[in-house]
Every structure is written in C-alpha cells, then in structure tokens.
Design a protein around this motif. Structure first.
Motif, PDB file in Angstrom:
ATOM      1  N   GLY A 152      43.491  53.254  26.360  1.00 57.06           N
ATOM      2  CA  GLY A 152      44.628  54.161  26.456  1.00 57.06           C
ATOM      3  C   GLY A 152      45.558  53.848  27.612  1.00 57.06           C
ATOM      4  N   ALA A 153      45.279  52.804  28.366  1.00 58.38           N
ATOM      5  CA  ALA A 153      46.106  52.471  29.527  1.00 58.38           C
ATOM      6  C   ALA A 153      46.554  51.022  29.466  1.00 58.38           C
ATOM      7  CB  ALA A 153      45.322  52.731  30.802  1.00 58.38           C
ATOM      8  N   THR A 154      46.885  50.516  28.285  1.00 60.35           N
ATOM      9  CA  THR A 154      47.292  49.129  28.135  1.00 60.35           C
ATOM     10  C   THR A 154      48.581  48.865  28.913  1.00 60.35           C
ATOM     11  OG1 THR A 154      46.252  48.977  25.977  1.00 60.35           O
ATOM     12  CG2 THR A 154      47.960  47.374  26.455  1.00 60.35           C
ATOM     13  N   GLY A 155      48.573  47.820  29.710  1.00 61.60           N
ATOM     14  CA  GLY A 155      49.757  47.460  30.456  1.00 61.60           C
ATOM     15  C   GLY A 155      49.423  46.739  31.742  1.00 61.60           C
ATOM     16  N   ILE A 156      50.451  46.571  32.566  1.00 61.47           N
ATOM     17  CA  ILE A 156      50.309  45.907  33.853  1.00 61.47           C
ATOM     18  C   ILE A 156      50.593  46.927  34.939  1.00 61.47           C
ATOM     19  CG2 ILE A 156      51.173  44.082  35.360  1.00 61.47           C
ATOM     20  CD1 ILE A 156      51.941  42.534  32.846  1.00 61.47           C
ATOM     21  N   GLY A 157      49.711  47.008  35.888  1.00 59.74           N
ATOM     22  CA  GLY A 157      49.880  47.918  37.014  1.00 59.74           C
ATOM     23  C   GLY A 157      49.538  47.208  38.299  1.00 59.74           C
ATOM     24  N   PHE A 158      49.367  47.983  39.342  1.00 59.34           N
ATOM     25  CA  PHE A 158      49.011  47.433  40.650  1.00 59.34           C
ATOM     26  C   PHE A 158      47.593  47.873  40.972  1.00 59.34           C
ATOM     27  CE2 PHE A 158      48.891  47.480  45.306  1.00 59.34           C
ATOM     28  CZ  PHE A 158      49.290  46.177  45.557  1.00 59.34           C
ATOM     29  N   GLY A 159      46.752  46.913  41.308  1.00 58.13           N
ATOM     30  CA  GLY A 159      45.375  47.230  41.665  1.00 58.13           C
ATOM     31  C   GLY A 159      45.105  46.939  43.130  1.00 58.13           C
ATOM     32  N   PHE A 160      44.170  47.661  43.707  1.00 58.77           N
ATOM     33  CA  PHE A 160      43.761  47.420  45.088  1.00 58.77           C
ATOM     34  C   PHE A 160      42.320  47.863  45.253  1.00 58.77           C
ATOM     35  CE2 PHE A 160      45.629  51.585  44.841  1.00 58.77           C
ATOM     36  CZ  PHE A 160      44.733  52.394  45.534  1.00 58.77           C
ATOM     37  N   GLY A 161      41.684  47.360  46.270  1.00 56.52           N
ATOM     38  CA  GLY A 161      40.305  47.727  46.534  1.00 56.52           C
ATOM     39  C   GLY A 161      39.933  47.454  47.974  1.00 56.52           C
ATOM     40  N   ALA A 162      38.815  48.008  48.372  1.00 54.98           N
ATOM     41  CA  ALA A 162      38.269  47.807  49.705  1.00 54.98           C
ATOM     42  C   ALA A 162      36.758  47.773  49.597  1.00 54.98           C
ATOM     43  CB  ALA A 162      38.709  48.934  50.636  1.00 54.98           C
ATOM     44  N   LYS A 163      36.124  46.987  50.457  1.00 53.80           N
ATOM     45  CA  LYS A 163      34.674  46.943  50.443  1.00 53.80           C
ATOM     46  C   LYS A 163      34.129  46.503  51.795  1.00 53.80           C
ATOM     47  CE  LYS A 163      34.892  42.598  47.914  1.00 53.80           C
ATOM     48  NZ  LYS A 163      34.414  41.937  46.702  1.00 53.80           N
ATOM     49  N   ILE A 164      32.886  46.896  52.031  1.00 54.69           N
ATOM     50  CA  ILE A 164      32.142  46.416  53.180  1.00 54.69           C
ATOM     51  C   ILE A 164      30.857  45.808  52.621  1.00 54.69           C
ATOM     52  CG2 ILE A 164      33.098  48.030  54.851  1.00 54.69           C
ATOM     53  CD1 ILE A 164      30.527  49.688  54.530  1.00 54.69           C
ATOM     54  N   GLY A 165      30.369  44.787  53.280  1.00 49.08           N
ATOM     55  CA  GLY A 165      29.187  44.127  52.740  1.00 49.08           C
ATOM     56  C   GLY A 165      28.481  43.259  53.749  1.00 49.08           C
ATOM     57  N   LEU A 166      27.482  42.543  53.255  1.00 52.11           N
ATOM     58  CA  LEU A 166      26.724  41.642  54.101  1.00 52.11           C
ATOM     59  C   LEU A 166      26.439  40.347  53.372  1.00 52.11           C
ATOM     60  CD1 LEU A 166      23.426  41.688  53.204  1.00 52.11           C
ATOM     61  CD2 LEU A 166      23.698  43.965  54.104  1.00 52.11           C
ATOM     62  N   ASN A 167      26.252  39.308  54.149  1.00 55.63           N
ATOM     63  CA  ASN A 167      25.884  37.974  53.654  1.00 55.63           C
ATOM     64  C   ASN A 167      24.613  37.532  54.357  1.00 55.63           C
ATOM     65  OD1 ASN A 167      28.076  37.395  51.906  1.00 55.63           O
ATOM     66  ND2 ASN A 167      29.350  36.899  53.659  1.00 55.63           N
ATOM     67  N   TYR A 168      23.746  36.880  53.605  1.00 53.61           N
ATOM     68  CA  TYR A 168      22.533  36.309  54.165  1.00 53.61           C
ATOM     69  C   TYR A 168      22.503  34.838  53.812  1.00 53.61           C
ATOM     70  CZ  TYR A 168      17.675  35.562  55.377  1.00 53.61           C
ATOM     71  OH  TYR A 168      16.531  35.083  55.942  1.00 53.61           O
ATOM     72  N   ARG A 169      22.605  33.983  54.805  1.00 48.89           N
ATOM     73  CA  ARG A 169      22.631  32.531  54.606  1.00 48.89           C
ATOM     74  C   ARG A 169      21.242  32.041  54.248  1.00 48.89           C
ATOM     75  NH1 ARG A 169      26.603  28.707  56.396  1.00 48.89           N
ATOM     76  NH2 ARG A 169      27.620  30.565  57.154  1.00 48.89           N
ATOM     77  N   ILE A 170      21.117  31.391  53.084  1.00 47.34           N
ATOM     78  CA  ILE A 170      19.803  30.920  52.629  1.00 47.34           C
ATOM     79  C   ILE A 170      19.650  29.417  52.754  1.00 47.34           C
ATOM     80  CG2 ILE A 170      19.333  32.846  51.095  1.00 47.34           C
ATOM     81  CD1 ILE A 170      20.347  31.168  48.765  1.00 47.34           C
ATOM     82  N   GLN A 171      20.682  28.723  53.137  1.00 50.60           N
ATOM     83  CA  GLN A 171      20.616  27.264  53.203  1.00 50.60           C
ATOM     84  C   GLN A 171      21.405  26.740  54.370  1.00 50.60           C
ATOM     85  OE1 GLN A 171      22.756  24.724  50.328  1.00 50.60           O
ATOM     86  NE2 GLN A 171      20.769  24.724  49.325  1.00 50.60           N
TER      87      GLN A 171
END
Length: 156
Positions: free
Chosen positions: A137-156
């Motif tokens: 019901g919302a077909t079209g082009i709009g503007f999207g945005f987001g935010a996140k916090i996270g973590l990384n664990y180096r395995i190599q």
C-alpha cells in the motif's frame, strides 16, 4: 546508480590474504547480524542480515540484507580513540504480514568506532538515502534513514 552497484560488486570480489574478519551485531533500526571483511587497514566490506518487527502489535516482519563499503575518515587530530568512518551501501528487504512488499535502500553511512580492547570494538552509525518500496500500500520512492549501535568481534 548502475555504476555504483557495479563498483560495489567489484569491491566485494577483491580480497586480501591478510584481511581480518569480524562478526558482530547491532540494534537500532531493527536488529542486525553481520560479517565484516577488512579490505585494507582503513576500509572494509560489511554483509548484514537485518530483521525488523514493526507496528504496535508487531503484525509486520521485515527480513532483509545489506552490503556496505566502509572507509575510515583520515584524521589529523586525536579524537580520544574514536575512529570516524563513512560508507556506501545497498539494502534490500521483504516485508511479511500486514502490508507485505519489497524494498531497496541505497544509502550513505556515517559512524564512529571505538576499539575497546583487542579483539572487541563498538560503533554508532547513521544512514540515509532513497527508499524504493513496491507493495504494502506504500508503493513509491521516499526518504529512508536509520541509526544503530553495535559491536564487532575480530576473529582473524
């Protein structure tokens, strides 16, 4: 747009024998699990699996993925151990339930990373770009945005 997608594809096929790999997760605009492959000491590719449950009674579930190229912003001053970075990405998703449809989300990223201790780092990131939606019901082009916090664990 076609050139940008081809450039992202070309970057993903280039690998280095000494490249480090990290796994991680983030929360914010949904929940994400990701694998990050370093291309150089200042750039990386991140492959994410995204999951979102939206609306008040969670009657819509979105599943998707994203491929992002990330690069450190060269800094001439000390930021207290924080490393700013930018990137470009392409996300795609499928919404199931109330308002089912598909979406494509080319976006730009801007974030900060902090190396807590080897091999653990945390990050905060903002992204924005055009959101192309078909169905629901919302077909079209709009503007999207987001935010996140996270973590990384180096395995190599």
């Amino acid at each position: 747009m076609k050139k940008a997608l081809l450039s992202l594809l070309a970057i993903t096929t280039v690998s280095s024998a000494s490249a480090a790999t990290s796994v991680g997760a983030s929360v914010g605009s949904g929940v994400s699990l990701h694998l990050q492959q370093d291309l150089t000491s200042t750039s990386a590719m991140r492959y994410s699996l995204n999951l979102e449950a939206t609306q008040f009674n969670f009657n819509r579930l979105s599943v998707g993925g994203s491929v992002d190229y990330l690069a450190d912003i060269p800094s001439t001053s000390s930021l207290g151990g924080l490393t700013p970075y930018y990137g470009l990405g392409l996300g795609a998703g499928v919404a199931l339930g109330n308002g089912a449809g598909v979406s494509i989300y080319p976006h730009a990223n801007l974030g900060m990373r902090y190396d807590v201790s080897s091999p653990l780092s945390i990050f905060g990131e903002l992204n924005a770009g055009p959101a192309i939606v078909v169905g629901g019901g919302a077909t079209g082009i709009g503007f999207g945005f987001g935010a996140k916090i996270g973590l990384n664990y180096r395995i190599q």
